[in-house]
Design an enzyme around this catalytic site. Sequence first.
Site, mmCIF file in Angstrom:
data_model
loop_
_atom_site.group_PDB
_atom_site.id
_atom_site.type_symbol
_atom_site.label_atom_id
_atom_site.label_comp_id
_atom_site.label_asym_id
_atom_site.label_seq_id
_atom_site.Cartn_x
_atom_site.Cartn_y
_atom_site.Cartn_z
ATOM 1 C CB SER A 76 -0.913 0.081 1.182
ATOM 2 O OG SER A 76 -1.569 -1.042 1.299
ATOM 3 C CG HIS B 174 -2.529 -2.303 -3.731
ATOM 4 N ND1 HIS B 174 -1.608 -3.401 -3.371
ATOM 5 C CD2 HIS B 174 -2.873 -1.849 -2.551
ATOM 6 C CE1 HIS B 174 -1.533 -3.441 -1.874
ATOM 7 N NE2 HIS B 174 -2.352 -2.594 -1.547
ATOM 8 C CG HIS C 59 -4.649 -7.496 0.301
ATOM 9 N ND1 HIS C 59 -4.402 -6.689 -0.610
ATOM 10 C CD2 HIS C 59 -3.561 -7.043 0.921
ATOM 11 C CE1 HIS C 59 -3.714 -5.635 -0.791
ATOM 12 N NE2 HIS C 59 -3.144 -5.998 0.376
ATOM 13 C CE1 TYR D 72 -8.317 -6.000 1.321
ATOM 14 C CE2 TYR D 72 -6.705 -6.549 2.742
ATOM 15 C CZ TYR D 72 -7.134 -5.950 1.957
ATOM 16 O OH TYR D 72 -6.509 -4.773 1.472
ATOM 17 C CD GLU D 73 -7.658 -7.284 -2.935
ATOM 18 O OE1 GLU D 73 -8.018 -6.848 -4.298
ATOM 19 O OE2 GLU D 73 -6.331 -7.722 -2.976
ATOM 20 C CB ALA E 286 1.300 0.180 4.598
ATOM 21 C CG MET F 13 -4.955 -6.365 6.987
ATOM 22 S SD MET F 13 -6.308 -5.243 6.491
ATOM 23 C CE MET F 13 -6.623 -4.349 7.612
ATOM 24 C CB SER F 14 -0.304 -8.350 2.849
ATOM 25 O OG SER F 14 0.747 -7.536 3.372
ATOM 26 C CG ASN G 215 -1.692 2.692 11.198
ATOM 27 O OD1 ASN G 215 -1.648 2.363 10.077
ATOM 28 N ND2 ASN G 215 -2.255 1.973 12.112
ATOM 29 C CG HIS H 216 -6.551 2.304 2.896
ATOM 30 N ND1 HIS H 216 -5.692 1.425 3.114
ATOM 31 C CD2 HIS H 216 -6.616 2.648 1.665
ATOM 32 C CE1 HIS H 216 -4.993 0.964 1.727
ATOM 33 N NE2 HIS H 216 -5.520 1.862 0.975
#
Length: 273
Positions: A30, A61, A83, A85-86, A113, A211-212, A235, A247
């Site tokens: 990201s 992306h 990902h 989650y996609e 990130a 998440m990756s 963050n 995001h």
Amino acid sequence: MMMEQINESKTYIEEQLSTTKPDIGLILGSGLGILADEIENPKVIPYADIPHFPTSTVSGHKGQLVIGTLQGQHVIAMQGRFHYYEGYSMQQVTFPVRVMKALGVEQLLVTNAAGGINESFNPGDLMLISDHINMMGDNPLIGPNVDELGPRFPDMSQAYSNELMKVAKSCAQEINLNLQEGVYVGNTGPTYETGSEIKLLRTLGGDAVGMSTVPEVIVANHAGMKVLGISCISNMAAGILDQPLSHDEVIETTEKVREDFIKLVKNVIKKMA
């Protein structure tokens, strides 16, 4: 079936290339895809054009392969990743790593990130990934093993190459960059964690969460590739600061550190044997 798909993707990519085949792979997370703009004599191939490739659905992306030279090395960069989650399977998420290996890539640099769990980190820090914890409840190697791709039970005791980590540390010193180091925790997302979940992950030894990365690194190790991982701490994770997570903040922070990030990665690539 998987071998056929890998070979079809590989053949399509090779047909687009007039230059030497890549031997270093880059997965740009990201807000970090900007590095691909530094690649010289680039050949850009949208994921949508490559047989069997998924497509990126997340902002930040771009969704394309960029192949060319960087610091004198032949590289292939994923400008945007996939990902879990996609809605993609673990096998789809990691499919590009399989194709990179088939193209001749032996070393993989993975970036992301991530939220900082370690309270000594600050947003904008870069963290060398020394190890990871898979909290995704899944593994891309579940199912029948394809022996041509790697062993049934791959060793993950050095998932991130000590040799490449040494290179990254010396490169950071050369540019006076304070490079953090820590353990990356992979969660499925797409929700950010709760404050209690972050406390749990800290207890488990996590320094950053995202998440990756974990699926791709598992497959790269299965394929016998050497891996280097770098997180941009975009963050602080939930419960550390009294503010909601977004995001947009992730993208904003990665933009602020991109000069340091580009400098570090270019320096590392120059020194990758």
